[in-house]
Scaffold this active site. Structure first.
Site, PDB file in Angstrom:
ATOM      1  N   ASP A   1      80.200  15.015  13.196  1.00 28.19           N
ATOM      2  CA  ASP A   1      78.865  15.509  12.957  1.00 28.19           C
ATOM      3  C   ASP A   1      79.476  16.026  10.916  1.00 28.19           C
ATOM      4  O   ASP A   1      77.666  16.673  11.298  1.00 28.19           O
ATOM      5  CB  ASP A   1      79.189  17.378  13.449  1.00 28.19           C
ATOM      6  CG  ASP A   1      79.274  17.502  15.070  1.00 28.19           C
ATOM      7  OD1 ASP A   1      78.268  16.364  15.781  1.00 28.19           O
ATOM      8  OD2 ASP A   1      79.948  17.656  15.729  1.00 28.19           O
TER       9      ASP A   1
ATOM     10  N   ILE B   1      73.240  10.051  18.828  1.00 27.26           N
ATOM     11  CA  ILE B   1      72.734  11.458  18.783  1.00 27.26           C
ATOM     12  C   ILE B   1      73.653  12.796  18.377  1.00 27.26           C
ATOM     13  O   ILE B   1      73.945  13.132  19.179  1.00 27.26           O
ATOM     14  CB  ILE B   1      71.694  11.517  19.708  1.00 27.26           C
ATOM     15  CG1 ILE B   1      70.899  10.392  19.949  1.00 27.26           C
ATOM     16  CG2 ILE B   1      71.058  13.023  19.168  1.00 27.26           C
ATOM     17  CD1 ILE B   1      69.867  11.032  21.428  1.00 27.26           C
ATOM     18  N   ASP B   2      72.897  13.221  16.989  1.00 24.92           N
ATOM     19  CA  ASP B   2      73.809  14.498  16.524  1.00 24.92           C
ATOM     20  C   ASP B   2      72.101  15.227  16.534  1.00 24.92           C
ATOM     21  O   ASP B   2      71.252  15.090  16.827  1.00 24.92           O
ATOM     22  CB  ASP B   2      73.642  14.273  14.934  1.00 24.92           C
ATOM     23  CG  ASP B   2      74.636  15.660  15.023  1.00 24.92           C
ATOM     24  OD1 ASP B   2      75.217  15.951  15.224  1.00 24.92           O
ATOM     25  OD2 ASP B   2      74.051  16.315  13.619  1.00 24.92           O
TER      26      ASP B   2
ATOM     27  N   GLU C   1      81.064   9.539  18.400  1.00 24.51           N
ATOM     28  CA  GLU C   1      81.708  10.685  19.389  1.00 24.51           C
ATOM     29  C   GLU C   1      81.536  10.108  20.985  1.00 24.51           C
ATOM     30  O   GLU C   1      82.372  10.867  21.850  1.00 24.51           O
ATOM     31  CB  GLU C   1      80.168  11.442  19.900  1.00 24.51           C
ATOM     32  CG  GLU C   1      80.339  12.664  20.341  1.00 24.51           C
ATOM     33  CD  GLU C   1      79.018  13.131  20.698  1.00 24.51           C
ATOM     34  OE1 GLU C   1      78.293  13.071  19.593  1.00 24.51           O
ATOM     35  OE2 GLU C   1      79.271  14.087  21.192  1.00 24.51           O
TER      36      GLU C   1
ATOM     37  N   ASP D   1      71.416   8.278  24.279  1.00 25.69           N
ATOM     38  CA  ASP D   1      73.490   8.743  23.633  1.00 25.69           C
ATOM     39  C   ASP D   1      73.420   7.303  23.496  1.00 25.69           C
ATOM     40  O   ASP D   1      74.829   6.323  22.240  1.00 25.69           O
ATOM     41  CB  ASP D   1      73.998   9.863  23.491  1.00 25.69           C
ATOM     42  CG  ASP D   1      73.239  11.611  23.632  1.00 25.69           C
ATOM     43  OD1 ASP D   1      73.189  12.484  22.927  1.00 25.69           O
ATOM     44  OD2 ASP D   1      72.349  11.568  24.895  1.00 25.69           O
TER      45      ASP D   1
ATOM     46  N   ASP E   1      78.206   9.150  15.264  1.00 24.27           N
ATOM     47  CA  ASP E   1      77.279  10.247  16.189  1.00 24.27           C
ATOM     48  C   ASP E   1      75.919   9.635  16.403  1.00 24.27           C
ATOM     49  O   ASP E   1      74.905   9.123  16.134  1.00 24.27           O
ATOM     50  CB  ASP E   1      76.782  11.728  15.438  1.00 24.27           C
ATOM     51  CG  ASP E   1      76.734  12.954  16.598  1.00 24.27           C
ATOM     52  OD1 ASP E   1      76.508  11.942  17.573  1.00 24.27           O
ATOM     53  OD2 ASP E   1      76.994  14.497  16.077  1.00 24.27           O
TER      54      ASP E   1
ATOM     55  N   THR F   1      71.583  16.605  20.060  1.00 19.14           N
ATOM     56  CA  THR F   1      71.271  16.101  21.492  1.00 19.14           C
ATOM     57  C   THR F   1      70.628  17.487  21.885  1.00 19.14           C
ATOM     58  O   THR F   1      69.767  17.464  22.685  1.00 19.14           O
ATOM     59  CB  THR F   1      72.436  16.324  22.843  1.00 19.14           C
ATOM     60  OG1 THR F   1      73.280  15.141  21.919  1.00 19.14           O
ATOM     61  CG2 THR F   1      72.236  15.949  23.672  1.00 19.14           C
TER      62      THR F   1
ATOM     63  N   SER G   1      71.002  19.509  14.011  1.00 19.83           N
ATOM     64  CA  SER G   1      71.644  18.258  13.602  1.00 19.83           C
ATOM     65  C   SER G   1      71.662  18.305  12.356  1.00 19.83           C
ATOM     66  O   SER G   1      71.234  19.078  11.101  1.00 19.83           O
ATOM     67  CB  SER G   1      70.887  17.184  14.295  1.00 19.83           C
ATOM     68  OG  SER G   1      70.073  16.689  13.149  1.00 19.83           O
TER      69      SER G   1
HETATM   70  N1  LIG Z   1      80.301  25.729  20.090  1.00 21.23           N
HETATM   71  C1  LIG Z   1      80.100  25.162  18.703  1.00 21.23           C
HETATM   72  N2  LIG Z   1      80.336  25.352  17.439  1.00 21.23           N
HETATM   73  C2  LIG Z   1      79.774  24.169  16.424  1.00 21.23           C
HETATM   74  N3  LIG Z   1      79.075  23.525  16.492  1.00 21.23           N
HETATM   75  C3  LIG Z   1      79.259  23.166  17.371  1.00 21.23           C
HETATM   76  C4  LIG Z   1      79.868  23.365  18.671  1.00 21.23           C
HETATM   77  N4  LIG Z   1      79.301  22.668  20.093  1.00 21.23           N
HETATM   78  C5  LIG Z   1      78.926  21.890  19.656  1.00 21.23           C
HETATM   79  N5  LIG Z   1      78.206  21.990  18.514  1.00 21.23           N
HETATM   80  C6  LIG Z   1      78.454  20.883  17.239  1.00 21.23           C
HETATM   81  O1  LIG Z   1      77.020  20.578  17.101  1.00 21.23           O
HETATM   82  C7  LIG Z   1      76.460  19.260  16.349  1.00 21.23           C
HETATM   83  C8  LIG Z   1      74.922  20.399  16.801  1.00 21.23           C
HETATM   84  O2  LIG Z   1      74.369  20.389  15.648  1.00 21.23           O
HETATM   85  P1  LIG Z   1      74.023  21.686  14.943  1.00 21.23           P
HETATM   86  O3  LIG Z   1      74.987  22.801  15.049  1.00 21.23           O
HETATM   87  O4  LIG Z   1      73.728  21.465  13.393  1.00 21.23           O
HETATM   88  O5  LIG Z   1      72.622  22.263  15.493  1.00 21.23           O
HETATM   89  S1  LIG Z   1      72.102  22.767  16.508  1.00 21.23           S
HETATM   90  O6  LIG Z   1      72.387  23.565  16.437  1.00 21.23           O
HETATM   91  O7  LIG Z   1      72.851  21.696  18.098  1.00 21.23           O
HETATM   92  O8  LIG Z   1      70.426  22.704  16.783  1.00 21.23           O
HETATM   93  C9  LIG Z   1      76.300  19.222  17.896  1.00 21.23           C
HETATM   94  O9  LIG Z   1      76.239  17.336  17.585  1.00 21.23           O
HETATM   95  P2  LIG Z   1      75.960  16.473  19.323  1.00 21.23           P
HETATM   96  O10 LIG Z   1      77.440  17.048  20.283  1.00 21.23           O
HETATM   97  O11 LIG Z   1      75.686  15.385  18.837  1.00 21.23           O
HETATM   98  O12 LIG Z   1      74.871  16.901  19.279  1.00 21.23           O
HETATM   99  C10 LIG Z   1      78.445  19.473  18.227  1.00 21.23           C
HETATM  100  O13 LIG Z   1      79.162  18.679  17.840  1.00 21.23           O
HETATM  101 MG   LIG Z   2      77.291  15.975  16.646  1.00 23.84          MG
HETATM  102 MG   LIG Z   3      76.838  13.797  19.506  1.00 24.21          MG
HETATM  103 MG   LIG Z   4      77.564  15.579  21.784  1.00 25.37          MG
END
Ligand SMILES: Nc1ncnc2c1ncn2[C@@H]1O[C@H](COP(=O)(O)OS(=O)(=O)O)[C@@H](OP(=O)(O)O)[C@H]1O
Ligand SMILES: [Mg+2]
Ligand SMILES: [Mg+2]
Ligand SMILES: [Mg+2]
Length: 356
Positions: free
Chosen positions: A290, A140-141, A76, A51, A138, A143, A261
């Site tokens: 995101d 890494i979206d 991020e 990341d 982002d 992670t 993601s």
């Molecule tokens: N509680 C909660 N509710 C909603 N979303 C959240 C939550 N926690 C995290 N995140 C965000 O979700 C990003 C990951 O995307 P997704 O939800 O589409 O994918 S996954 O379910 O994680 O597989 C993830 O992005 P990354 O942190 O870049 O991985 C988060 O920004």
């Molecule tokens: Mg993300």
């Molecule tokens: Mg990320």
């Molecule tokens: Mg993150």
């Protein structure tokens, strides 16, 4: 004479280059992930050397390619944890990853110091907003998907006067063949997709190893019974029960396809499925990184992305999206039916929660 409207071609080329290099770094790390490469942030979500390395690389490539006096990046990660005692080894590893990726590419004759890496990461501290240009990243979206060896994306967008004008999604593990159709899954061995979209110019997909781009379009399904829908892999990120009630109301037959993601926006943009439903738990605030890149990738491919009340997503409010309840994405034909089903499921949810 008024200036001609911006075409953003140069910016899109730089964004593709930045996201592809970052994808190369992430792929290398995913292959050899060591436990010490994963840390927990203050909110207990995971963050890895990839990341940080991805964020540093993207910021560096954009600045080098587009040497403009004002550079603003909303991203991020920040270097806070890396500057703490005990992080020296992690910072050294990130710096090596960034330098190794730069030298394997060969375009830039650059070698970064550890301080340069920290500074590059921290150039992502912009607040964004309605005026001027802001990159949105982002690094890494997904992670959690990255750590599982599943889907993740490097997601990079550009805001101009509060609107997303271009977006790139690099999805290193996404098959080039459609996902969500079990009959093609076993054949789908070639992976690594790069989606790119520019306002008014459509959405294109190419392989991350450099095939020519081809134009993609969302599914033109009109009958919800033929539609399939995507949602978060992580149940903590979206209310799966609510999605399933909406799908039942619509008459969707297929089970949900759960992938991590913004790869979901990419798959929808090329018509693999017809609907994306996202309903975070109460109190969660969505971040612009995101959704910015994913949103333009799907809308330039003919899709519509709104909140649960049918309002367009507004990226001009700073680092967060100000949303009503959730995010829904589909094609123009299905959107009115989907909005009805969403509204009625949300009303039922409120009624079932309130005391008689
Ligand atoms: N509680 C909660 N509710 C909603 N979303 C959240 C939550 N926690 C995290 N995140 C965000 O979700 C990003 C990951 O995307 P997704 O939800 O589409 O994918 S996954 O379910 O994680 O597989 C993830 O992005 P990354 O942190 O870049 O991985 C988060 O920004
Ligand atoms: Mg993300
Ligand atoms: Mg990320
Ligand atoms: Mg993150």
């Amino acid at each position: 004479m008024a200036a001609p409207p911006a075409s953003y071609e140069k910016e899109l080329a730089a964004a593709r280059k930045a996201a592809s290099l970052a994808a190369r770094l992430c792929q290398g790390v995913q292959k050899s992930l060591l436990q010490s490469d994963v840390q927990s942030k203050a909110d207990r979500s995971p963050v890895t050397v990839a990341d940080y390395g991805s964020q540093a690389l993207v910021s560096l490539v954009l600045k080098t390619e587009l040497s403009s006096e004002s550079f603003s990046l909303v991203a991020e990660e920040d270097s806070g944890d890396l500057r703490k005692d005990g992080s020296q080894e992690t910072l050294r590893r990130i710096t090596n990853l960034v330098n190794d990726t730069l030298s394997s590419d060969g375009t830039y004759n650059l070698s970064l110091s550890e301080e340069d890496v920290l500074v590059a990461i921290d150039s992502g501290k912009s607040e964004g907003g309605p005026h001027g240009r802001h990159w949105v990243l982002d690094p890494i979206d997904g992670t959690k998907g990255f750590l599982r060896g599943d889907q993740y994306a490097i997601a990079l967008g550009l805001l101009d006067e509060g609107k997303v004008v271009l977006g790139v999604l690099a999805c290193p593990n996404l098959p080039l063949a459609p996902v969500g159709h079990s009959e093609t899954e076993s054949l789908a061995t070639k992976v690594g997709c790069l989606f790119s979209a520019r306002i008014g110019a459509g959405t294109y997909m190419q392989s991350l190893d450099g095939s020519p781009p081809s134009k993609v379009h969302v599914s033109n399904i009109e009958n919800p019974a033929d539609a399939s829908f995507f949602e978060s892999f992580e149940a903590a990120h979206s209310l799966h029960d609510l999605s399933s009630s909406i799908a039942t109301k619509l008459g969707v037959q297929a089970p949900p396809v759960r992938i991590d993601s913004q790869a979901k926006y990419g798959t929808l943009a090329r018509g693999d499925g017809a609907i994306y439903l996202r309903f975070p738990h109460k109190g969660y605030r969505e971040k612009i990184w995101d959704h910015a890149a994913g949103c333009i990738v799907v809308t330039e491919a003919g899709g519509i992305a709104t909140d649960a009340a049918g309002n367009a997503l507004d990226f001009s409010k700073g680092r967060y999206l100000d949303l009503d309840t959730g995010i829904i994405v589909t094609n123009a034909k299905l959107m009115p039916l989907l909005l009805n089903a969403v509204q009625s499921s949300l009303e039922e949810k409120v009624q079932s929660a309130s005391p008689l």
